[in-house]
Design a protein around this motif. Structure first.
Motif, PDB file in Angstrom:
ATOM      1  N   LEU A  10     -15.771 -44.961  -3.510  1.00 11.12           N
ATOM      2  CA  LEU A  10     -16.066 -46.045  -2.573  1.00 11.12           C
ATOM      3  C   LEU A  10     -14.784 -46.652  -2.002  1.00 11.12           C
ATOM      4  CD1 LEU A  10     -19.041 -47.845  -4.357  1.00 11.12           C
ATOM      5  CD2 LEU A  10     -19.103 -46.532  -2.239  1.00 11.12           C
ATOM      6  N   SER A  11     -13.754 -46.747  -2.813  1.00 13.76           N
ATOM      7  CA  SER A  11     -12.472 -47.274  -2.338  1.00 13.76           C
ATOM      8  C   SER A  11     -11.876 -46.359  -1.269  1.00 13.76           C
ATOM      9  CB  SER A  11     -11.489 -47.428  -3.497  1.00 13.76           C
ATOM     10  OG  SER A  11     -11.982 -48.338  -4.447  1.00 13.76           O
ATOM     11  N   VAL A  12     -11.922 -45.052  -1.495  1.00 13.39           N
ATOM     12  CA  VAL A  12     -11.400 -44.087  -0.515  1.00 13.39           C
ATOM     13  C   VAL A  12     -12.215 -44.156   0.776  1.00 13.39           C
ATOM     14  CG1 VAL A  12     -11.119 -41.610  -0.039  1.00 13.39           C
ATOM     15  CG2 VAL A  12     -10.378 -42.555  -2.233  1.00 13.39           C
ATOM     16  N   LEU A  13     -13.534 -44.228   0.680  1.00 15.01           N
ATOM     17  CA  LEU A  13     -14.373 -44.345   1.873  1.00 15.01           C
ATOM     18  C   LEU A  13     -14.081 -45.636   2.640  1.00 15.01           C
ATOM     19  CD1 LEU A  13     -17.843 -43.028   0.665  1.00 15.01           C
ATOM     20  CD2 LEU A  13     -16.316 -41.990   2.341  1.00 15.01           C
ATOM     21  N   SER A  17     -12.685 -45.735   6.427  1.00 14.43           N
ATOM     22  CA  SER A  17     -13.491 -46.394   7.468  1.00 14.43           C
ATOM     23  C   SER A  17     -12.672 -47.360   8.318  1.00 14.43           C
ATOM     24  CB  SER A  17     -14.675 -47.122   6.841  1.00 14.43           C
ATOM     25  OG  SER A  17     -14.223 -48.251   6.106  1.00 14.43           O
ATOM     26  N   ILE A  18     -11.486 -47.693   7.892  1.00 16.21           N
ATOM     27  CA  ILE A  18     -10.636 -48.601   8.663  1.00 16.21           C
ATOM     28  C   ILE A  18     -10.308 -48.011  10.034  1.00 16.21           C
ATOM     29  CG2 ILE A  18      -8.308 -49.608   8.760  1.00 16.21           C
ATOM     30  CD1 ILE A  18      -8.521 -50.011   5.723  1.00 16.21           C
ATOM     31  N   VAL A  19     -10.065 -46.719  10.112  1.00 15.69           N
ATOM     32  CA  VAL A  19      -9.671 -46.078  11.373  1.00 15.69           C
ATOM     33  C   VAL A  19     -10.752 -46.223  12.448  1.00 15.69           C
ATOM     34  CG1 VAL A  19      -9.002 -43.898  12.469  1.00 15.69           C
ATOM     35  CG2 VAL A  19      -8.073 -44.512  10.225  1.00 15.69           C
ATOM     36  N   PRO A  20     -12.006 -45.808  12.220  1.00 20.88           N
ATOM     37  CA  PRO A  20     -13.000 -45.989  13.285  1.00 20.88           C
ATOM     38  C   PRO A  20     -13.305 -47.452  13.583  1.00 20.88           C
ATOM     39  CG  PRO A  20     -14.037 -45.033  11.336  1.00 20.88           C
ATOM     40  CD  PRO A  20     -12.564 -45.061  11.088  1.00 20.88           C
ATOM     41  N   LEU A  21     -13.275 -48.302  12.567  1.00 18.42           N
ATOM     42  CA  LEU A  21     -13.519 -49.718  12.809  1.00 18.42           C
ATOM     43  C   LEU A  21     -12.411 -50.331  13.662  1.00 18.42           C
ATOM     44  CD1 LEU A  21     -14.854 -50.932   9.332  1.00 18.42           C
ATOM     45  CD2 LEU A  21     -16.130 -50.661  11.466  1.00 18.42           C
ATOM     46  N   PHE A  22     -11.185 -49.909  13.427  1.00 22.77           N
ATOM     47  CA  PHE A  22     -10.052 -50.402  14.218  1.00 22.77           C
ATOM     48  C   PHE A  22     -10.219 -50.029  15.686  1.00 22.77           C
ATOM     49  CE2 PHE A  22      -5.759 -49.871  15.965  1.00 22.77           C
ATOM     50  CZ  PHE A  22      -5.255 -51.150  15.748  1.00 22.77           C
ATOM     51  N   MET A  23     -10.759 -48.838  15.956  1.00 29.14           N
ATOM     52  CA  MET A  23     -10.960 -48.391  17.333  1.00 29.14           C
ATOM     53  C   MET A  23     -12.090 -49.167  18.018  1.00 29.14           C
ATOM     54  SD  MET A  23      -8.596 -46.427  17.461  1.00 29.14           S
ATOM     55  CE  MET A  23      -8.247 -44.910  18.233  1.00 29.14           C
TER      56      MET A  23
END
Length: 172
Positions: A10-13, A17-23
């Motif tokens: 879950l930590s890795v996911l 997930s930061i990359v698509p959320l940042f976009m």
């Protein structure tokens, strides 16, 4: 500690997930707000007389009146603490949001395009009207200070980092 692998997964996911959320999420400190107004700043070459500066501002104002949705304008030349006669601003008031087809940001882009027809030695900028002013700086998303004896190097960096409405305080 029995679910160590689940927690690590879950930590890795979460990190991935930061990359698509940042976009997807806006990246401004303050949200871009359509306030139905913006400002154009202009600085002519050092030594430009007040009548010559007024003529430049009248030409720019005439072009800005052609933008759809512009209702009012206020031109100020030679104002401020130091009152330089070669610089000033044009306040542009727009029709309410529901009464115009283009957003404030789109009209600001059009204003930048219109300013390209004027001589390149004019220092121009199109920006939102500052809600809080002071400090002598422009209302820009990015502001930075480069202190260097070689102005050509500072100009190269300035154009690379922020080519839109880039300005500097170098005189002469």
């Amino acid at each position: 500690m029995a679910h160590r692998r689940v927690i690590v997964g879950l930590s890795v996911l979460t990190i991935i997930s930061i990359v698509p959320l940042f976009m997807l999420i806006g990246k401004n400190f303050l949200p871009v707000d359509d306030q139905s107004q913006f400002e154009i700043t202009v600085r002519a070459a050092e030594g430009t007389t007040l009548p010559a500066t007024l003529t430049i501002f009248q030409r720019i104002a005439a072009e800005m009146r052609k933008l759809p949705g512009v209702t009012d304008m206020l031109t100020t030349v030679g104002g401020g603490q130091q009152a330089p006669v070669n610089s000033g601003s044009i306040y542009v008031k727009l029709a309410p949001i529901e009464d115009r087809a283009l957003s404030q940001q789109e009209l600001m882009l059009r204003a930048r395009e219109l300013l390209k027809q004027f001589p390149p030695e004019l220092r121009t900028g199109v920006q939102q009207v500052a809600g809080i002013s002071g400090g002598g700086f422009r209302n820009a998303d990015i502001q930075y200070l480069i202190q260097r004896p070689r102005h050509s190097e500072a100009d190269r960096v300035r154009r690379h980092i922020a080519p839109e409405d880039a300005d500097h305080s170098q005189r002469g």
